[in-house]
Design an enzyme around this catalytic site. Structure first.
Site, mmCIF file in Angstrom:
data_model
loop_
_atom_site.group_PDB
_atom_site.id
_atom_site.type_symbol
_atom_site.label_atom_id
_atom_site.label_comp_id
_atom_site.label_asym_id
_atom_site.label_seq_id
_atom_site.Cartn_x
_atom_site.Cartn_y
_atom_site.Cartn_z
ATOM 1 N N ASP A 1 0.817 -1.176 -0.063
ATOM 2 C CA ASP A 1 0.048 -0.169 -0.049
ATOM 3 C C ASP A 1 0.824 1.144 0.025
ATOM 4 O OD1 ASP A 1 -2.474 1.151 0.028
ATOM 5 O OD2 ASP A 1 -3.262 0.169 1.770
ATOM 6 N N ASP B 1 -10.020 3.252 -3.522
ATOM 7 C CA ASP B 1 -10.911 1.961 -3.019
ATOM 8 C C ASP B 1 -12.328 1.877 -3.548
ATOM 9 O OD1 ASP B 1 -8.547 1.748 -1.660
ATOM 10 O OD2 ASP B 1 -9.447 1.924 0.372
HETATM 11 C C1 GLA Z 1 -6.176 1.251 1.463
HETATM 12 C C2 GLA Z 1 -6.214 0.259 0.337
HETATM 13 C C3 GLA Z 1 -7.278 -0.626 0.530
HETATM 14 C C4 GLA Z 1 -6.982 -1.510 2.024
HETATM 15 C C5 GLA Z 1 -7.007 -0.424 3.322
HETATM 16 C C6 GLA Z 1 -6.302 -0.637 4.244
HETATM 17 O O1 GLA Z 1 -7.130 2.363 1.436
HETATM 18 O O2 GLA Z 1 -6.471 0.894 -0.872
HETATM 19 O O3 GLA Z 1 -7.346 -1.396 -0.326
HETATM 20 O O4 GLA Z 1 -5.742 -2.122 1.959
HETATM 21 O O5 GLA Z 1 -5.768 0.487 2.649
HETATM 22 O O6 GLA Z 1 -6.175 0.289 5.438
#
Ligand code: GLA
Length: 404
Positions: free
Chosen positions: A168, A223
């Site tokens: 990430d 997301d």
């Molecule tokens: C980010 C990523 C998500 C998830 C969250 C976890 O937003 O894009 O897919 O992994 O972090 O905190």
């Protein structure tokens, strides 16, 4: 003669490209060699398939949940269909590193540690994925990031038996993701285990253009959430990058929401069909242990999965949109073509396609397989086909040239 000359020129030009190496070039080449060696070992030759904890559980995970999910992936038959990665997302580790700087599993939720979890998952014939971050903290801010600890963390992951890393981008230092993701890619390469590397920088710096030198998939968007608005807009954003995908390098429009309850069955069917056609990683995001029959029927549609896992590895794309009536299509192995009629409007409507729009000659005799009805369509025209599609629903077909 002119042809010979052109061929010679081509050869010389190619040789020049290969020998004119700068340090940047050689890093790039060795990274590509790395990706290719993983490919040769079968890593991500087709889009990764499995499950990830985030969309359903967020930070509420523990080893019991992960183990019982692995059990359910096997007992439901999903494992047999190719869903093999069981991936931890954020919140698996303690909030701080130990006194020698190692990440450690959170004692209250993963008391047996990650190695024991990997052993368990492997004993079921599955693979274990883990999550880390190219910044100072992960996105939940509940565990440390890996920036500056890439070698140490990659080595631990390899020793624990981890097979997949989602990386990430939160709390980063503002430096280019190319640098930070390359560092972890190098660390994984040196860690002594084949680990699929999934980049998660949310499409911010057009990763389709550079990420295949470092890993096997890259998020193209922010997301996902469990809504129609989210899946339609993500599908469109991911669609732009289609030509960069191929065996070992996949655009990632984020994990599946099928079965999480926010959409109806036709919307979930559309979500799954389009993700499969776009050669997206198919990472289930619901609680498999309590998944309904409808959910398992969608996730377990082998004919749709086969489109996603087709050996050609070409991402299908949107070829036409008219007032929310869309045609998506792409080539498959054996000169076949996959077509999705996707009705984004509310009302039932006819969607149709002509053979020449999808690269088939009008005189080709085509057998049409309906992948949700699991039957062949009886054809009354030779050069086109159409069908009624309910609002927010889709139809998915494979056109199989028979002769012509
Ligand atoms: C980010 C990523 C998500 C998830 C969250 C976890 O937003 O894009 O897919 O992994 O972090 O905190």
């Amino acid at each position: 003669m002119p042809f010979l000359f052109a061929a010679l020129f081509h050869l010389l030009w190619h040789a020049h490209q290969v020998t004119a190496s700068s340090p940047v070039n050689s890093t790039h080449r060795s990274q590509q060699a790395y990706s290719h060696s993983l490919l040769a070992n079968g890593v991500a030759r087709t889009p990764p398939m499995g499950w990830n904890s985030w969309n359903h559980f967020h930070c509420d995970i523990d080893e019991k949940t992960i183990k019982s999910t692995a059990d359910a992936i096997v007992s439901t038959g999903l494992a047999r269909l190719g869903y093999k990665y069981v991936n931890l997302d954020d919140c698996w580790a303690e909030g701080e590193r130990d006194n020698v700087g190692n990440l450690r599993a959170k004692a209250s939720t993963f008391p047996s540690g990650i190695k024991a979890l990997a052993d368990y998952v492997h004993s079921k014939g599955l693979k274990l994925g883990i999550y880390a971050d190219a910044g100072k903290r992960t996105c939940s801010n509940k565990m440390p990031g890996s920036l500056g600890h890439e070698y140490q963390d990659a080595k631990n992951f390899a020793e624990w038996g981890v097979d997949y890393l989602k990386y990430d981008n939160c709390y980063n230092d503002g430096s280019k993701p190319q640098t930070r993701y390359a560092a972890m890619s190098r660390a994984l390469r040196n860690a002594g285990r084949l680990i699929l590397f999934s980049l998660c920088e949310w499409g911010q710096e057009d990763p389709a253009k550079w990420a295949s030198s470092y890993g096997h998939s890259w998020r193209t968007t922010g997301d996902i959430n469990d809504t129609w608005a989210s899946i339609t807009s993500i599908a469109d954003s991911n669609n732009i990058w289609g030509r960069y995908a191929g065996p070992g390098r996949w655009n990632d429009p984020d994990m599946l929401e099928v079965g999480n309850g926010g959409m109806n069955i036709e919307e979930y069917r559309s979500h799954f069909s389009i993700w499969a056609l776009m050669k997206a990683p198919l990472l289930i995001g619901c609680d498999v242990r309590s998944a309904s029959k409808e959910t398992l029927t969608i996730l377990g549609n082998k004919e749709v999965i086969d489109v996603n896992q087709d050996s050609l590895g070409v991402q299908g794309r949107k070829i036409r949109s008219n007032g929310g009536l869309e045609v998506w299509a792409g080539p498959l192995s054996g000169k076949r073509v996959v077509v999705v009629f996707w009705n984004r409007s509310q009302a039932r409507a006819i969607i149709s396609v002509k053979w020449r729009e999808i690269g088939l000659s009008p005189s080709t005799l085509v057998a049409v397989r309906d992948l949700w009805k699991h039957s062949f369509v009886s054809m009354n025209k030779r050069y086109r086909m159409g069908a009624y599609v309910a609002g927010h629903a889709c139809k998915m077909y494979i056109m199989i040239p028979v002769r012509g």
